[in-house]
Motif scaffolding. Structure first.
Motif, PDB file in Angstrom:
ATOM      1  N   GLU A   1       0.837  -1.198   0.000  1.00  0.00           N
ATOM      2  CA  GLU A   1       0.000   0.000   0.000  1.00  0.00           C
ATOM      3  C   GLU A   1       0.872   1.248   0.000  1.00  0.00           C
ATOM      4  N   PRO A   2       0.727   2.107  -1.020  1.00  0.00           N
ATOM      5  CA  PRO A   2       1.558   3.317  -1.099  1.00  0.00           C
ATOM      6  C   PRO A   2       1.074   4.397  -0.130  1.00  0.00           C
ATOM      7  N   PRO A   3       1.870   5.431   0.084  1.00  0.00           N
ATOM      8  CA  PRO A   3       1.442   6.548   0.942  1.00  0.00           C
ATOM      9  C   PRO A   3       0.163   7.164   0.395  1.00  0.00           C
ATOM     10  N   ARG A   4      -0.660   7.664   1.284  1.00  0.00           N
ATOM     11  CA  ARG A   4      -1.912   8.280   0.865  1.00  0.00           C
ATOM     12  C   ARG A   4      -1.671   9.706   0.377  1.00  0.00           C
ATOM     13  N   LEU A   5      -2.514  10.125  -0.535  1.00  0.00           N
ATOM     14  CA  LEU A   5      -2.474  11.494  -1.054  1.00  0.00           C
ATOM     15  C   LEU A   5      -3.465  12.335  -0.258  1.00  0.00           C
ATOM     16  N   THR A   6      -3.038  13.519   0.165  1.00  0.00           N
ATOM     17  CA  THR A   6      -3.907  14.393   0.951  1.00  0.00           C
ATOM     18  C   THR A   6      -3.910  15.798   0.368  1.00  0.00           C
ATOM     19  N   THR A   7      -5.103  16.377   0.242  1.00  0.00           N
ATOM     20  CA  THR A   7      -5.262  17.762  -0.187  1.00  0.00           C
ATOM     21  C   THR A   7      -6.042  18.506   0.882  1.00  0.00           C
ATOM     22  N   ASP A   8      -5.504  19.623   1.343  1.00  0.00           N
ATOM     23  CA  ASP A   8      -6.173  20.426   2.370  1.00  0.00           C
ATOM     24  C   ASP A   8      -6.979  21.542   1.723  1.00  0.00           C
ATOM     25  N   LYS A   9      -8.110  21.830   2.328  1.00  0.00           N
ATOM     26  CA  LYS A   9      -8.931  22.969   1.912  1.00  0.00           C
ATOM     27  C   LYS A   9      -9.533  23.569   3.178  1.00  0.00           C
ATOM     28  N   GLY A  10      -8.878  24.609   3.682  1.00  0.00           N
ATOM     29  CA  GLY A  10      -9.314  25.170   4.960  1.00  0.00           C
ATOM     30  C   GLY A  10      -9.149  24.140   6.063  1.00  0.00           C
ATOM     31  N   SER A  11     -10.185  23.962   6.870  1.00  0.00           N
ATOM     32  CA  SER A  11     -10.130  22.987   7.958  1.00  0.00           C
ATOM     33  C   SER A  11     -10.557  21.596   7.502  1.00  0.00           C
ATOM     34  N   ARG A  12     -10.775  21.438   6.182  1.00  0.00           N
ATOM     35  CA  ARG A  12     -11.143  20.133   5.633  1.00  0.00           C
ATOM     36  C   ARG A  12      -9.978  19.569   4.826  1.00  0.00           C
ATOM     37  N   ARG A  13      -9.925  18.273   4.729  1.00  0.00           N
ATOM     38  CA  ARG A  13      -8.893  17.645   3.905  1.00  0.00           C
ATOM     39  C   ARG A  13      -9.449  16.386   3.264  1.00  0.00           C
ATOM     40  N   LEU A  14      -8.983  16.139   2.061  1.00  0.00           N
ATOM     41  CA  LEU A  14      -9.431  14.994   1.276  1.00  0.00           C
ATOM     42  C   LEU A  14      -8.260  14.043   1.108  1.00  0.00           C
ATOM     43  N   THR A  15      -8.463  12.783   1.474  1.00  0.00           N
ATOM     44  CA  THR A  15      -7.401  11.785   1.345  1.00  0.00           C
ATOM     45  C   THR A  15      -7.778  10.752   0.292  1.00  0.00           C
ATOM     46  N   PHE A  16      -6.761  10.252  -0.401  1.00  0.00           N
ATOM     47  CA  PHE A  16      -6.932   9.219  -1.422  1.00  0.00           C
ATOM     48  C   PHE A  16      -6.126   7.992  -1.008  1.00  0.00           C
ATOM     49  N   ARG A  17      -6.763   6.828  -1.097  1.00  0.00           N
ATOM     50  CA  ARG A  17      -6.080   5.570  -0.784  1.00  0.00           C
ATOM     51  C   ARG A  17      -6.250   4.620  -1.965  1.00  0.00           C
ATOM     52  N   LEU A  18      -5.136   4.078  -2.444  1.00  0.00           N
ATOM     53  CA  LEU A  18      -5.187   3.129  -3.553  1.00  0.00           C
ATOM     54  C   LEU A  18      -5.696   1.795  -3.014  1.00  0.00           C
ATOM     55  N   HIS A  19      -6.876   1.406  -3.463  1.00  0.00           N
ATOM     56  CA  HIS A  19      -7.542   0.234  -2.874  1.00  0.00           C
ATOM     57  C   HIS A  19      -7.152  -1.071  -3.568  1.00  0.00           C
ATOM     58  N   GLN A  20      -7.387  -1.144  -4.877  1.00  0.00           N
ATOM     59  CA  GLN A  20      -7.036  -2.375  -5.587  1.00  0.00           C
ATOM     60  C   GLN A  20      -7.123  -2.167  -7.094  1.00  0.00           C
ATOM     61  N   GLN A  21      -6.528  -3.109  -7.824  1.00  0.00           N
ATOM     62  CA  GLN A  21      -6.608  -3.102  -9.276  1.00  0.00           C
ATOM     63  C   GLN A  21      -7.896  -3.805  -9.682  1.00  0.00           C
ATOM     64  N   THR A  22      -8.670  -3.194 -10.592  1.00  0.00           N
ATOM     65  CA  THR A  22      -9.951  -3.788 -10.985  1.00  0.00           C
ATOM     66  C   THR A  22      -9.976  -4.206 -12.448  1.00  0.00           C
TER      67      THR A  22
END
Length: 323
Positions: A208-229
């Motif tokens: 599992e690679p490091p997660r990607l995170t984007t901040d927007k004010g007090s909110r943040r969106l994270t991305f996690r690579l789940h699986q190959q489909t």
């Protein structure tokens, strides 16, 4: 066709009971043979007799697989496939071409248009069922995974690594991508594509690679690579986290106004007055006045002391909080 089949409407589908197949062919006899064979095998069968009708039915019903005649008057099967694959709503659906053209260039064209397989005419229902079974298994597993993620409130997308195209997304994912990046399918935010491609080797080795995170004010969106489909498709799980509860906790703990709580939150995060002003849409002078009132309420004289006191209280109230 001896009697016109009563085709189900999308609202009647129960995908836990049967998979949905869309057959696209302009020859009624071909439709009748396949319809009966698939119906007897337990599939829910939809039909379309033209390319335009196929695109409409596919977008409405979202079948689990499409059996597509290559040569039709008007819009042919190759164009239908290209349009289905270019649309995020239908891009994930496997397409099996049905063709009487066996020349190599036609078969290559079918695969390049987005087909996963092909069968030659005259159609042999048993062969079609066997080919479908191979491709339906992967599609079924992908659908079950997506449904499970949706049930737990996670947003998810499927991205094709080779060209970065967004192949599929949940409604929540659509909202989040537009809100954070201003993008819409089939465009995937460049930062997400870059992150995916950088970590493909790890993912292919099931690390599992490091997660990607984007901040927007007090909110943040994270991305996690789940699986190959698929051969080149990757399911990515998104989750939005908000620190609004943290900001509210600061206000209650120190008897601050809502804006003072926000300012103190960003002080804890290490932001300077100018940055805080940009985030809150105010001026550095206004932030400075808020800080003076915060210092008075906390009984401190410096932002370092204020941040230390706030952090200590937050860790008592919310041990998971990270400054």
């Amino acid at each position: 066709m001896s009697a016109r089949p009563q085709y189900p409407t999308p609202a009647t589908f129960d995908r836990n009971v049967s998979d949905v197949v869309l057959i696209v062919d302009d020859v009624p006899d071909n439709l009748a043979v396949l319809h009966d064979a698939l119906d007897e095998s337990g599939y829910t069968v939809l039909v379309a007799t033209s390319g335009e009708a196929a695109l409409q039915r596919a977008s409405q019903a979202l079948p689990d697989i499409v059996l597509l005649d290559a040569m039709m008057p008007g819009m042919d099967g190759f164009e239908v496939a290209k349009r289905l694959k270019a649309t995020a709503l239908t891009a994930h659906i496997p397409i099996i071409f049905m063709t009487g053209l066996t020349e190599t260039e036609h078969l290559v064209a079918a695969l390049e248009a987005g087909g996963v397989d092909y069968v030659t005419k005259p159609i042999k229902p048993k062969e079609v069922l066997a080919r479908m079974g191979v491709h339906m298994q992967g599609a079924r597993q992908a659908r079950q995974t997506r449904n499970a993620l949706d049930a737990f409130g996670y947003a998810s997308i499927t991205v094709r690594a080779s060209d970065g195209k967004l192949m599929w997304q949940t409604p929540l994912a659509r909202e989040l991508l537009m809100n954070y990046y201003g993008t819409a399918a089939p465009e995937t935010p460049a930062i997400v594509v870059d992150w995916l491609r950088r970590h493909l080797k790890e993912a292919e080795q099931q690390i599992e690679p490091p997660r990607l995170t984007t901040d927007k004010g007090s909110r943040r969106l994270t991305f996690r690579l789940h699986q190959q489909t698929g051969d080149d498709d990757w399911l990515i799980v998104m989750r939005e986290v908000s620190d609004s509860a943290v900001i509210e906790s600061l206000g209650l703990a120190f008897k601050l106004t809502a804006r003072e709580s926000e300012v103190l939150y960003w002080v804890v995060k290490g932001k300077i007055n100018r940055d805080i002003a940009d985030i809150l849409g105010s001026s550095p002078a206004t932030v400075k006045k808020h800080l003076e009132r915060i210092f008075a309420k906390l009984g401190v004289e410096t932002r370092t002391a204020a941040a230390s006191m706030a952090m200590q209280r937050l860790r008592q109230l919310q041990p998971q909080f990270e400054g």
